[in-house]
Design an enzyme around this catalytic site. Structure first.
Site, mmCIF file in Angstrom:
data_model
loop_
_atom_site.group_PDB
_atom_site.id
_atom_site.type_symbol
_atom_site.label_atom_id
_atom_site.label_comp_id
_atom_site.label_asym_id
_atom_site.label_seq_id
_atom_site.Cartn_x
_atom_site.Cartn_y
_atom_site.Cartn_z
ATOM 1 N N ARG A 208 6.270 0.664 -2.648
ATOM 2 C CA ARG A 208 5.314 0.550 -3.750
ATOM 3 C C ARG A 208 6.013 0.230 -5.178
ATOM 4 O O ARG A 208 6.643 1.086 -5.439
ATOM 5 C CB ARG A 208 3.773 1.032 -4.036
ATOM 6 C CG ARG A 208 3.067 0.438 -2.345
ATOM 7 C CD ARG A 208 2.737 -1.472 -2.278
ATOM 8 N NE ARG A 208 1.485 -1.403 -1.720
ATOM 9 C CZ ARG A 208 1.785 -1.545 -0.251
ATOM 10 N NH1 ARG A 208 3.398 -2.484 -0.263
ATOM 11 N NH2 ARG A 208 1.434 -2.273 0.437
ATOM 12 N N GLU B 119 3.645 -6.559 -10.396
ATOM 13 C CA GLU B 119 4.192 -7.431 -9.561
ATOM 14 C C GLU B 119 2.546 -8.579 -10.197
ATOM 15 O O GLU B 119 1.718 -7.890 -9.915
ATOM 16 C CB GLU B 119 4.576 -6.763 -8.416
ATOM 17 C CG GLU B 119 4.624 -7.272 -6.992
ATOM 18 C CD GLU B 119 4.834 -6.068 -5.672
ATOM 19 O OE1 GLU B 119 4.023 -6.834 -5.326
ATOM 20 O OE2 GLU B 119 5.487 -5.454 -5.551
ATOM 21 N N HIS C 247 8.298 -9.505 -2.868
ATOM 22 C CA HIS C 247 6.823 -8.927 -1.802
ATOM 23 C C HIS C 247 7.170 -9.394 -0.307
ATOM 24 O O HIS C 247 6.136 -10.234 -0.484
ATOM 25 C CB HIS C 247 6.185 -8.346 -2.482
ATOM 26 C CG HIS C 247 5.322 -6.558 -1.812
ATOM 27 N ND1 HIS C 247 4.561 -6.587 -2.868
ATOM 28 C CD2 HIS C 247 5.318 -7.413 -0.496
ATOM 29 C CE1 HIS C 247 3.675 -5.855 -1.873
ATOM 30 N NE2 HIS C 247 4.014 -6.100 -0.758
ATOM 31 N N ASP D 253 12.170 -5.242 -2.775
ATOM 32 C CA ASP D 253 11.538 -5.966 -2.535
ATOM 33 C C ASP D 253 10.053 -6.405 -3.659
ATOM 34 O O ASP D 253 9.136 -7.200 -3.496
ATOM 35 C CB ASP D 253 11.130 -5.861 -1.301
ATOM 36 C CG ASP D 253 9.963 -7.106 -0.915
ATOM 37 O OD1 ASP D 253 10.163 -7.949 -0.422
ATOM 38 O OD2 ASP D 253 9.009 -6.686 0.163
HETATM 39 N N1 LIG Z 1 7.635 -4.558 1.246
HETATM 40 C C1 LIG Z 1 6.216 -4.437 1.840
HETATM 41 O O1 LIG Z 1 6.527 -6.079 2.504
HETATM 42 C C2 LIG Z 1 6.021 -3.729 2.566
HETATM 43 C C3 LIG Z 1 5.102 -3.760 4.499
HETATM 44 C C4 LIG Z 1 5.210 -2.692 4.696
HETATM 45 C C5 LIG Z 1 4.893 -1.725 4.117
HETATM 46 N N2 LIG Z 1 5.087 -1.008 2.919
HETATM 47 C C6 LIG Z 1 5.126 -0.225 2.216
HETATM 48 O O2 LIG Z 1 5.508 0.775 3.122
HETATM 49 C C7 LIG Z 1 5.091 1.979 2.765
HETATM 50 C C8 LIG Z 1 4.481 2.810 4.345
HETATM 51 O O3 LIG Z 1 4.447 2.203 5.814
HETATM 52 P P1 LIG Z 1 5.010 2.374 7.045
HETATM 53 O O4 LIG Z 1 3.981 1.969 8.258
HETATM 54 O O5 LIG Z 1 6.403 3.839 7.383
HETATM 55 O O6 LIG Z 1 3.590 3.953 6.761
HETATM 56 P P2 LIG Z 1 4.042 5.981 6.889
HETATM 57 O O7 LIG Z 1 3.955 5.858 8.626
HETATM 58 O O8 LIG Z 1 2.419 5.867 7.260
HETATM 59 O O9 LIG Z 1 5.174 6.714 6.907
HETATM 60 C C9 LIG Z 1 4.799 7.416 5.207
HETATM 61 C C10 LIG Z 1 5.969 8.172 5.419
HETATM 62 O O10 LIG Z 1 5.533 8.601 3.431
HETATM 63 C C11 LIG Z 1 5.874 9.578 3.907
HETATM 64 N N3 LIG Z 1 5.540 10.089 2.966
HETATM 65 C C12 LIG Z 1 3.993 9.994 2.406
HETATM 66 N N4 LIG Z 1 4.107 10.863 0.949
HETATM 67 C C13 LIG Z 1 5.636 11.680 0.019
HETATM 68 C C14 LIG Z 1 6.273 11.457 -0.675
HETATM 69 N N5 LIG Z 1 4.692 12.123 -1.215
HETATM 70 N N6 LIG Z 1 6.532 11.880 -0.322
HETATM 71 C C15 LIG Z 1 8.036 11.830 0.277
HETATM 72 N N7 LIG Z 1 7.592 10.774 1.398
HETATM 73 C C16 LIG Z 1 6.301 11.147 1.484
HETATM 74 C C17 LIG Z 1 5.686 9.948 4.461
HETATM 75 O O11 LIG Z 1 5.496 11.790 5.138
HETATM 76 P P3 LIG Z 1 4.613 12.441 5.612
HETATM 77 O O12 LIG Z 1 4.743 11.737 7.180
HETATM 78 O O13 LIG Z 1 5.062 13.842 5.683
HETATM 79 O O14 LIG Z 1 3.121 12.459 5.490
HETATM 80 C C18 LIG Z 1 5.577 9.363 5.715
HETATM 81 O O15 LIG Z 1 6.508 9.679 6.912
HETATM 82 C C19 LIG Z 1 3.199 1.449 2.838
HETATM 83 O O16 LIG Z 1 2.075 2.423 2.639
HETATM 84 C C20 LIG Z 1 3.584 1.221 2.073
HETATM 85 O O17 LIG Z 1 2.982 0.668 0.675
HETATM 86 C C21 LIG Z 1 5.406 -2.257 2.239
#
Ligand SMILES: NC(=O)c1ccc[n+]([C@@H]2O[C@H](COP(=O)([O-])OP(=O)(O)OC[C@H]3O[C@@H](n4cnc5c(N)ncnc54)[C@H](OP(=O)(O)O)[C@@H]3O)[C@@H](O)[C@H]2O)c1
Length: 308
Positions: free
Chosen positions: A223, A251, A270, A246
């Site tokens: 994000r 945005e 994005h 991205d």
């Molecule tokens: N650009 C795009 O089009 C796009 C598409 C999809 C998603 N995204 C973004 O990608 C994010 C992640 O998606 P995901 O499905 O991989 O989520 P996920 O499986 O929930 O993984 C998120 C990871 O971030 C870690 N995290 C949370 N807070 C943190 C912090 N303060 N410092 C370091 N690490 C931290 C979590 O750690 P823990 O496991 O220890 O809790 C978890 O491992 C989404 O929330 C969204 O914002 C962007």
């Protein structure tokens, strides 16, 4: 009278099957047009993905029990979902498409593809060797579902991967974010893929960016506000750091924003999560959630539990 379930695609409706025995009828709402006027009997709403009318109908569903988001990030929905309603997200559905774009950005930046595209447009044979992804040390910050999918691709690309999440998971060689400052000086590239939370907003500020070595690459597919735009601009304007983004803050990025023209900055608008690979998996997932709901089974990917 049956309660209504709204799904965004006909395919999900067909795959959900006949749920009339549970007192439900499934209808398609694509989000291309404003929602129907009378939404009082909607109990399950799937927020259409990246359509003009997606969350607006939420305020008109007094009997809502489940909101199914089609984004992995859900920070924008939390305040819009009525109290007591379950919110489930799309964790897992964007892994392939988002990891693929993160890999593409890493490769494009390391091998300087934007430079060769510009040279081609000018018919210039600019023979010079570049960095590579192979042999680079890449920190994945936010090592969750997408991070793991990127890791698999990076291993194939012969990069060295360092994993960072909120909390350490020693069995999976995942570091805690508390170790981040010590790891940054060792990175050739860092990929941000955390959710946007109060803890991650501004996580990459001027102090943390200064810890990266000269020439390092910052990739953001998580994000925009996780990375401080002014701090990044200071580093890219001087040519010390490079970036491939991205997601940006703000945005959409306004046409006159200095980030567009900053040296060594590659921007995609994005588009990581919504590539073709997302849709078939999402259509099946929505249908499976509807079947679970109809059967009274626990839903997957619940991020805010409801109480009704
Ligand atoms: N650009 C795009 O089009 C796009 C598409 C999809 C998603 N995204 C973004 O990608 C994010 C992640 O998606 P995901 O499905 O991989 O989520 P996920 O499986 O929930 O993984 C998120 C990871 O971030 C870690 N995290 C949370 N807070 C943190 C912090 N303060 N410092 C370091 N690490 C931290 C979590 O750690 P823990 O496991 O220890 O809790 C978890 O491992 C989404 O929330 C969204 O914002 C962007």
């Amino acid at each position: 009278m049956s309660d209504r379930v709204l799904v965004p695609w006909q395919e999900s409706r067909e795959l959900a099957g006949d749920v009339s025995g549970a007192g439900l009828r499934v209808e398609v709402f694509s989000g291309d047009e404003p929602g129907p006027e009378d939404l009082k009997d909607v109990v399950f709403y799937t927020v259409p993905y990246d359509r003009p009318h997606n969350s607006e109908p939420l305020g008109r569903m007094p009997n809502l029990r489940v909101v199914q988001a089609l984004t992995a990030g859900y920070e924008h929905l939390v305040d819009q979902v009525p109290a007591g309603t379950t919110l489930a997200n799309a964790r897992g559905l964007h892994d392939s498409s988002t990891a693929e774009l993160a890999l593409a950005l890493l490769l494009a930046a390391q091998r300087e593809l934007p430079r060769w595209v510009r040279a081609q447009e000018e018919h210039r044979w600019e023979h010079e060797h570049t960095r590579s992804l192979a042999g680079s040390r890449v920190l994945i910050v936010g090592y969750g579902s997408i991070g793991a999918a990127l890791d698999r691709r990076l291993v194939t690309g012969e990069a060295e991967v360092v994993r960072v999440a909120r909390t350490a998971r020693p069995a999976d060689d995942v570091h805690a974010v508390a170790d981040l400052d010590a790891l940054l000086p060792t990175a050739d590239a860092v990929v941000l893929v955390t959710p946007l939370t109060e803890q991650t907003r501004g996580l990459f500020d001027s102090r943390r960016l200064a810890l990266l070595p000269d020439g390092a690459l910052v990739v953001n597919v998580g994000r925009g506000p996780v990375l401080d735009t002014s701090a990044l601009l200071a580093e890219t304007s001087s040519g010390r750091l490079r970036a491939a983004l991205d997601v940006t803050d703000p945005e959409p990025l306004p046409a006159d924003h200095p980030l567009w023209d900053s040296p060594g900055v590659l921007i995609t608008p994005h588009v990581a999560g919504g590539a073709a690979a997302f849709y078939p998996a999402a259509a099946r997932f929505v249908a499976a959630q509807v079947r679970r709901f109809a059967a009274g089974e626990p839903l997957e990917n619940v991020v805010v539990p409801g109480d009704r």
